[in-house]
Write a protein that holds these residues in place. Structure first.
Motif, PDB file in Angstrom:
ATOM      1  N   ASN A 507     -43.456   2.905 -16.755  1.00  0.00           N
ATOM      2  CA  ASN A 507     -44.809   3.207 -17.261  1.00  0.00           C
ATOM      3  C   ASN A 507     -45.530   4.214 -16.369  1.00  0.00           C
ATOM      4  O   ASN A 507     -46.696   4.054 -16.025  1.00  0.00           O
ATOM      5  CB  ASN A 507     -45.633   1.927 -17.401  1.00  0.00           C
ATOM      6  N   LYS A 508     -44.803   5.253 -16.003  1.00  0.00           N
ATOM      7  CA  LYS A 508     -45.355   6.316 -15.175  1.00  0.00           C
ATOM      8  C   LYS A 508     -45.017   7.670 -15.781  1.00  0.00           C
ATOM      9  O   LYS A 508     -44.060   7.808 -16.549  1.00  0.00           O
ATOM     10  CB  LYS A 508     -44.795   6.237 -13.752  1.00  0.00           C
ATOM     11  N   ASP A 509     -45.790   8.684 -15.392  1.00  0.00           N
ATOM     12  CA  ASP A 509     -45.562  10.036 -15.884  1.00  0.00           C
ATOM     13  C   ASP A 509     -44.226  10.575 -15.379  1.00  0.00           C
ATOM     14  O   ASP A 509     -43.734  10.190 -14.316  1.00  0.00           O
ATOM     15  CB  ASP A 509     -46.684  10.966 -15.429  1.00  0.00           C
ATOM     16  N   VAL A 510     -43.679  11.517 -16.132  1.00  0.00           N
ATOM     17  CA  VAL A 510     -42.452  12.207 -15.755  1.00  0.00           C
ATOM     18  C   VAL A 510     -42.525  13.610 -16.328  1.00  0.00           C
ATOM     19  O   VAL A 510     -43.123  13.825 -17.390  1.00  0.00           O
ATOM     20  CB  VAL A 510     -41.198  11.455 -16.260  1.00  0.00           C
ATOM     21  N   VAL A 511     -41.928  14.580 -15.630  1.00  0.00           N
ATOM     22  CA  VAL A 511     -41.975  15.976 -16.058  1.00  0.00           C
ATOM     23  C   VAL A 511     -40.571  16.499 -16.288  1.00  0.00           C
ATOM     24  O   VAL A 511     -39.686  16.345 -15.428  1.00  0.00           O
ATOM     25  CB  VAL A 511     -42.688  16.860 -15.005  1.00  0.00           C
ATOM     26  N   VAL A 512     -40.365  17.111 -17.448  1.00  0.00           N
ATOM     27  CA  VAL A 512     -39.122  17.820 -17.746  1.00  0.00           C
ATOM     28  C   VAL A 512     -39.452  19.306 -17.774  1.00  0.00           C
ATOM     29  O   VAL A 512     -40.265  19.755 -18.588  1.00  0.00           O
ATOM     30  CB  VAL A 512     -38.532  17.377 -19.097  1.00  0.00           C
ATOM     31  N   ASP A 513     -38.858  20.063 -16.874  1.00  0.00           N
ATOM     32  CA  ASP A 513     -39.107  21.495 -16.758  1.00  0.00           C
ATOM     33  C   ASP A 513     -37.958  22.256 -17.405  1.00  0.00           C
ATOM     34  O   ASP A 513     -36.881  22.373 -16.818  1.00  0.00           O
ATOM     35  CB  ASP A 513     -39.244  21.854 -15.265  1.00  0.00           C
ATOM     36  N   LEU A 514     -38.183  22.729 -18.639  1.00  0.00           N
ATOM     37  CA  LEU A 514     -37.163  23.483 -19.363  1.00  0.00           C
ATOM     38  C   LEU A 514     -37.219  24.939 -18.907  1.00  0.00           C
ATOM     39  O   LEU A 514     -38.076  25.711 -19.348  1.00  0.00           O
ATOM     40  CB  LEU A 514     -37.398  23.408 -20.878  1.00  0.00           C
ATOM     41  N   VAL A 515     -36.320  25.302 -17.999  1.00  0.00           N
ATOM     42  CA  VAL A 515     -36.306  26.674 -17.485  1.00  0.00           C
ATOM     43  C   VAL A 515     -35.595  27.541 -18.512  1.00  0.00           C
ATOM     44  O   VAL A 515     -34.392  27.405 -18.738  1.00  0.00           O
ATOM     45  CB  VAL A 515     -35.614  26.739 -16.116  1.00  0.00           C
ATOM     46  N   CYS A 516     -36.358  28.414 -19.154  1.00  0.00           N
ATOM     47  CA  CYS A 516     -35.841  29.165 -20.296  1.00  0.00           C
ATOM     48  C   CYS A 516     -36.313  30.609 -20.202  1.00  0.00           C
ATOM     49  O   CYS A 516     -36.547  31.129 -19.115  1.00  0.00           O
ATOM     50  CB  CYS A 516     -36.300  28.507 -21.594  1.00  0.00           C
ATOM     51  N   TYR A 517     -36.485  31.239 -21.319  1.00  0.00           N
ATOM     52  CA  TYR A 517     -37.018  32.598 -21.373  1.00  0.00           C
ATOM     53  C   TYR A 517     -37.717  32.783 -22.706  1.00  0.00           C
ATOM     54  O   TYR A 517     -37.615  31.937 -23.609  1.00  0.00           O
ATOM     55  CB  TYR A 517     -35.919  33.644 -21.174  1.00  0.00           C
ATOM     56  N   ARG A 518     -38.448  33.857 -22.830  1.00  0.00           N
ATOM     57  CA  ARG A 518     -39.189  34.163 -24.055  1.00  0.00           C
ATOM     58  C   ARG A 518     -38.560  35.403 -24.658  1.00  0.00           C
ATOM     59  O   ARG A 518     -38.702  36.492 -24.116  1.00  0.00           O
ATOM     60  CB  ARG A 518     -40.664  34.396 -23.692  1.00  0.00           C
ATOM     61  N   ARG A 519     -37.845  35.225 -25.754  1.00  0.00           N
ATOM     62  CA  ARG A 519     -37.068  36.345 -26.299  1.00  0.00           C
ATOM     63  C   ARG A 519     -37.954  37.492 -26.753  1.00  0.00           C
ATOM     64  O   ARG A 519     -37.573  38.662 -26.647  1.00  0.00           O
ATOM     65  CB  ARG A 519     -36.178  35.872 -27.449  1.00  0.00           C
TER      66      ARG A 519
END
Length: 1032
Positions: A507-519
């Motif tokens: 019951n705590k926050d979590v961060v998913v960092d999707l390292v991508c690009y902007r086409r």
């Protein structure tokens, strides 16, 4: 042993924790490195610097004299060094100890084991710095190509390569480089030695020992591939162990063929949706998801896993990039309703301005196909102001949890999608994070998904943030951060599954960092090559993730090329068919995009069930009962402050005399609504006591720490709950939170109080983008109440004005349109406005307007300019007679003294609002003008009470009309009321201004200047010849 000391000093806090059970203290010493002083364990006596050596010699003399863990450790070490254990019986003297060489071998073994433990910890802490996160292979996700010196990786050997292929084969042949290996004093000969694994790693699986070569290989596989983990800053060992186990356990990231096929199908839908829009509307802005198409399966995985763990309601907030794709493929909005938004000929059916398609929200209940369980998805509408929706989503989530009795967040959760530049740059992100663990604001964990394009609009991340990652703000609340290369779909899906499990476990926050690009550029019409030429040269060469993953699955035989092409053709047909149906749509209904419907509150057409409002008075016995409870302490043996005892006696005395002051009127409004089953929530800075020490809704036991009592929750046996909560020192975040809370249900009174009225300006984005315009843009009613302390008290420019001119300027009633009066004019006017602005001059008015807010057949935001000095003004009291059944809110309080009895003798009619009324009455009395000057109060300023103003003006046909305010002329109410007076008077009579002159600051900081300006405009107000000879 000097090597041992150095290694142990490197362990730092880990050594302290490991040795704590042995009652070991720490002392400082200078290591041979150039770094700062390090701590090293010493015995309790503090004499020897070689704690391990002492323990070893003690074990040699008597193995039972040391802890069993040391005994096991030294036995294994001695076996490896000398072939057999060496402890002596207690009778054996020191001269019988083993030879020095065996001690040296054992010491070396101890040092090497500690070095390996330190190495493992180094990977866990800093492995993410060398993970292969950038799909383009041109940037470091942490903006730094530096390789931490305590990591032994192939980057040491292949330093010329930015992103080498790490050796995942246990048979790989390579030598230990001189860099980080020297840090641990490990040699190439040590690579094939077996080392005992510590309990703080799971890389061994079922194995207790591994060779150094295999340890490094597995650490690289876990921490230096396409996933970068930041979690070792978390100060909970259990949580760290949980994450280690999820990612370190060998073979943990395995997918079945069915799971891979599902992932591929979701990628197909994500990418082909964007391709379809690009083909059909190539010149339209849509803020597509190209470059991060994996976000769609990522969100669906989070929802699937959460549904599996019992979640029934997911509330999402996100910016505009990828929003249409989320609506289509996550929320599952009908495609034709999305496609018709691109039709320029589409007419709007709903009143209001509407909004662009990539700002709209949606609410949908459906079956989750993976779990076969019901799931409700709500995507909250938001403006272009990035991250502004964050606290709104959290507030709505909190409310949904409250109404379901879901105090642990097991049924309702939130997901927030962010952009990398906004996540790092917008302060409301920090404000929202700091609400995450506060008792009255926590939503029991949020999954944050960062679409890390590695660029802002045109701004390079190296110019956009000072932190290594855009996600570093999450570290302040001990939220684990999972960085992942978005071109590795399986890694993304696994990370998202773990993130959802983390949220629903802890019951705590979590961060998913999707390292991508902007086409593409910031939007489809933008040219990114102007500012990022090298990045976009690489992007233009980049193979789309769908092709990469499809090729992988085809190569391994999971799918065939024909199956893949059929999946594409299938979704393309769905889009084409929906496109054909969209052409038949001629009218746009914004209500079809509503993110927070209120079933049963409106009729089937979304209109109020009636256009009447019942009276807002209540029976006198209810007033008396609430007054008695408000002046008592419902709990036994509860000792309150002596000063508070006087306040409670004062309330008791007022109740006996059938009068109320401001605080007691509020108590009675809240209490009566609670009795009627209406939940009341009051939030803001110091609201429990009240900034001006007038409220005292939470009593504190003076002898028992943290023992409190809320008498409001002891009014009735079956009453609705009352929540009053001091907020963090935030306006933007907290007001957004309360706005979201008010979205969830119409059957609640949700109030936010500013500590001082002008503090609302740090929440101006919420006021401008959500409160003032929310219904017009998104057909979304909201009944939030803003309590803004206001009044010129000589206290300086900062704590005087709540800036009423700003709220009035944004009011949507037409100043030039002469209204058509009807029986339901008052309610109809309220229904047509965008918000209600009042400045009450009596406690009874305050009581009635609060109750009216809930009793109206619709919801509008209510802005109340509340008093400061009037809280204790002896004249600012109301009788029960003004609040009993049959009474109601008076939009205008007319003169009821001598002038009302002889209106023909009145020479001047002064209109005013709020506190200045009491100054005017006092001055009129001192000048003996009670019969010549009438004073009328506007309690409701907007929507403007045209009908009642007309009556008052016609009642005094020979009187000069004056508007008097204590604010400066360019502030306050004059610019709002003046044209409306002119309209209702048909420009036949002027309305003269009396008040302070125009100024830049809202008030003076000099007490004498304040009093002089007050006397000046009061003199003008009662100078009956002040406007002679003037024209208008």
């Amino acid at each position: 042993m000097s090597q041992l000391r150095l290694l142990t000093s490197r362990l730092g806090a880990q050594a302290s924790r490991l040795l704590a059970p042995h009652d070991v203290q720490m002392f400082s010493w200078c290591s041979r490195s150039s770094g700062p002083r390090a701590t090293f364990p010493s015995s309790k006596g503090g004499g020897s610097s070689s704690y391990l050596e002492e323990m070893y010699f003690a074990w040699l003399e008597n193995p039972q004299s040391v802890h069993k863990s040391w005994d096991s450790f030294f036995r294994k070490a001695s076996e490896e060094a000398c072939g057999s254990p060496q402890p002596q019986s207690p009778s054996v003297g020191p001269e019988s100890r083993p030879c020095v060489s065996s001690r040296t071998k054992t010491s070396k073994l101890v040092e090497d084991h500690l070095a390996v433990q330190s190495l493992i910890r180094a990977y866990q802490i800093r492995g993410h710095h060398v993970a292969q996160l950038d799909p383009l292979g041109i940037l470091d996700a942490d903006l730094d190509s530096f390789v931490p010196s305590d990591l032994i990786t192939t980057i040491d050997k292949l330093g010329e390569s930015w992103y080498p292929s790490l050796p995942l084969s246990s048979s790989a042949s390579w030598a230990l480089p001189c860099g980080s290996s020297a840090f641990y004093d490990l040699r190439e000969a040590d690579l094939d030695k077996e080392f005992q694994l510590p309990t703080t790693t799971f890389i061994g699986g079922s194995e207790q020992t591994l060779s150094l070569r295999e340890i490094i290989r597995r650490l690289e596989s876990t921490y230096c591939q396409h996933i970068g983990l930041e979690f070792m800053f978390i100060n909970d060992v259990e949580q760290c162990q949980w994450i280690r186990q999820k990612f370190e356990t060998p073979g943990v990231m395995q997918f079945s063929s069915e799971e891979k096929r599902t992932l591929l199908a979701r990628l197909v839908r994500s990418m082909r949706f964007e391709d379809f829009l690009a083909r059909k509307w190539s010149s339209e802005k849509r803020f597509g998801l190209e470059g991060c198409e994996v976000m769609i399966p990522a969100l669906k995985t989070i929802i699937d896993k959460s549904s599996e763990m019992g979640i029934e309601n997911v509330i999402l907030g996100m910016p505009h990039r990828g929003r249409l794709n989320v609506l289509a493929n996550v929320i599952r909005k009908d495609l034709e309703q999305i496609f018709c938004q691109f039709d320029p000929k589409l007419e709007a059916a709903d009143e209001g301005s509407g909004d662009v398609k990539y700002h709209l929200g949606m609410y949908h209940e459906r079956i989750n196909r993976v779990t076969n369980r019901n799931i409700t998805l709500s995507l909250v509408a938001n403006p272009s102001h990035l991250e502004a929706v964050d606290p709104v989503v959290q507030g709505k989530t909190k409310a949904e949890q409250f109404y379901r009795g879901d105090s642990q967040g097991k049924k309702v959760m939130s997901i927030l999608v962010h952009g990398d530049a906004a996540f790092a740059g917008q302060g409301v992100v920090y404000e929202t994070f700091h609400l995450s663990d506060l008792p009255s604001y926590t939503t029991n964990g949020t999954v944050h998904v960062v679409v890390n394009n590695q660029i802002g609009f045109t701004t390079d991340p190296r110019m956009a943030r000072s932190s290594p990652y855009p996600t570093d703000v999450a570290r302040v609340v001990n939220a684990p951060i999972f960085h992942v290369n978005a071109d590795d779909p399986e890694a993304v899906i696994y990370v998202c599954s773990v993130a959802a499990e983390w949220r629903n476990t802890f019951n705590k926050d979590v961060v998913v960092d999707l390292v991508c690009y902007r086409r593409r550029g910031h939007n489809e019409m933008d040219e990114p090559m102007f500012t990022q030429p090298l990045m976009y040269k690489q992007i233009h060469k980049q193979v789309p993730v769908l092709k990469k993953y499809a090729d992988k699955l085809i190569a391994e035989g999971t799918v065939t090329l024909q199956e893949f092409e059929e999946e594409i053709a299938k979704y393309d047909r769905i889009c084409e068919e929906a496109y054909g149906r969209s052409k038949d749509k001629k009218i746009l209904h914004i209500k079809h995009w509503l993110d927070s419907p209120w079933p049963g509150f409106f009729n089937v057409d979304g209109e109020p069930k009636s256009m009447t409002c019942p009276t807002t008075g209540i029976p006198e016995d209810m007033l008396t009962h609430i007054g008695n409870v408000a002046s008592s302490v419902p709990l036994e043996d509860f000792k309150i402050h002596t000063g508070l005892s006087r306040i409670l006696r004062g309330r008791e005395d007022m109740t006996r005399r059938r009068t109320v002051d401001w605080a007691l009127a509020e108590y009675m409004a809240f209490g009566s609504l609670l009795q009627e089953g209406v939940h009341v929530r009051l939030s803001g800075q110091d609201v429990e006591r009240g900034t001006f020490s007038h409220r005292h809704h939470v009593l504190h036991d003076q002898e028992v720490d943290r023992r409190t009592c809320v008498p409001m929750n002891h009014l009735w046996p079956d009453q609705a709950p009352y929540t009053v909560c001091n907020s963090s020192l935030s306006e933007y975040g907290v007001l957004g939170f309360e706005l979201g809370y008010a979205m969830a249900s119409p059957n609640a009174l949700v109030l936010w109080e500013a500590q001082f009225g002008d503090f609302h300006n740090t929440a101006q984005c919420i006021i401008d983008q959500f409160i003032s315009t929310g219904q017009a843009k998104w057909v979304r009613h909201n009944g939030i109440v803003l309590l803004l302390p206001h009044g010129m008290e000589g206290m300086g420019p900062e704590h005087s004005s709540a800036r009423p001119e700003r709220f009035l300027q944004m009011s949507n009633d037409d100043s030039d349109a002469y209204p058509a009066f009807s029986e339901d004019f008052e309610v109809r006017q309220l229904y047509d406005c965008n918000w209600i602005v009042v400045n009450c001059s009596t406690p009874a008015s305050y009581f009635h307007v609060l109750r009216r807010q809930v009793l109206l057949p619709f919801r509008k935001p209510l802005i109340i300019f509340t008093p400061k000095s009037l809280l204790r003004h002896p004249e600012a009291k109301s009788s029960f007679d003004e609040m009993v059944s049959g009474t109601s809110f008076q939009r205008v309080i007319p003169e009821d003294g001598a002038p009302a009895r002889a209106p023909e003798r009145v020479r001047r009619l002064i209109f005013c609002t709020g506190k200045v009324y009491y100054d005017l009455v006092k001055e009129r009395s001192s000048q003996g003008l009670e019969e010549q000057v009438a004073i009328t109060r506007l309690e409701q300023i907007s929507p403007f009470p045209f009908d009642l103003i007309k009556q008052e003006a016609e009642k005094y046909p020979g009187a000069e009309l004056v508007w008097c305010q204590e604010e400066h002329k360019n502030m306050g109410y004059y610019d709002y009321i003046n044209p409306r007076f002119m309209t209702i008077l048909r420009r036949a009579r002027p309305i003269w201004y009396v008040g302070r002159d125009p100024a830049a600051a809202p008030a003076t900081g000099n007490r004498n200047t304040h009093l002089v300006s007050l006397k000046k405009f009061l003199d003008t107000a009662f100078n009956l010849r002040a406007f002679e000879g003037k024209t208008f």
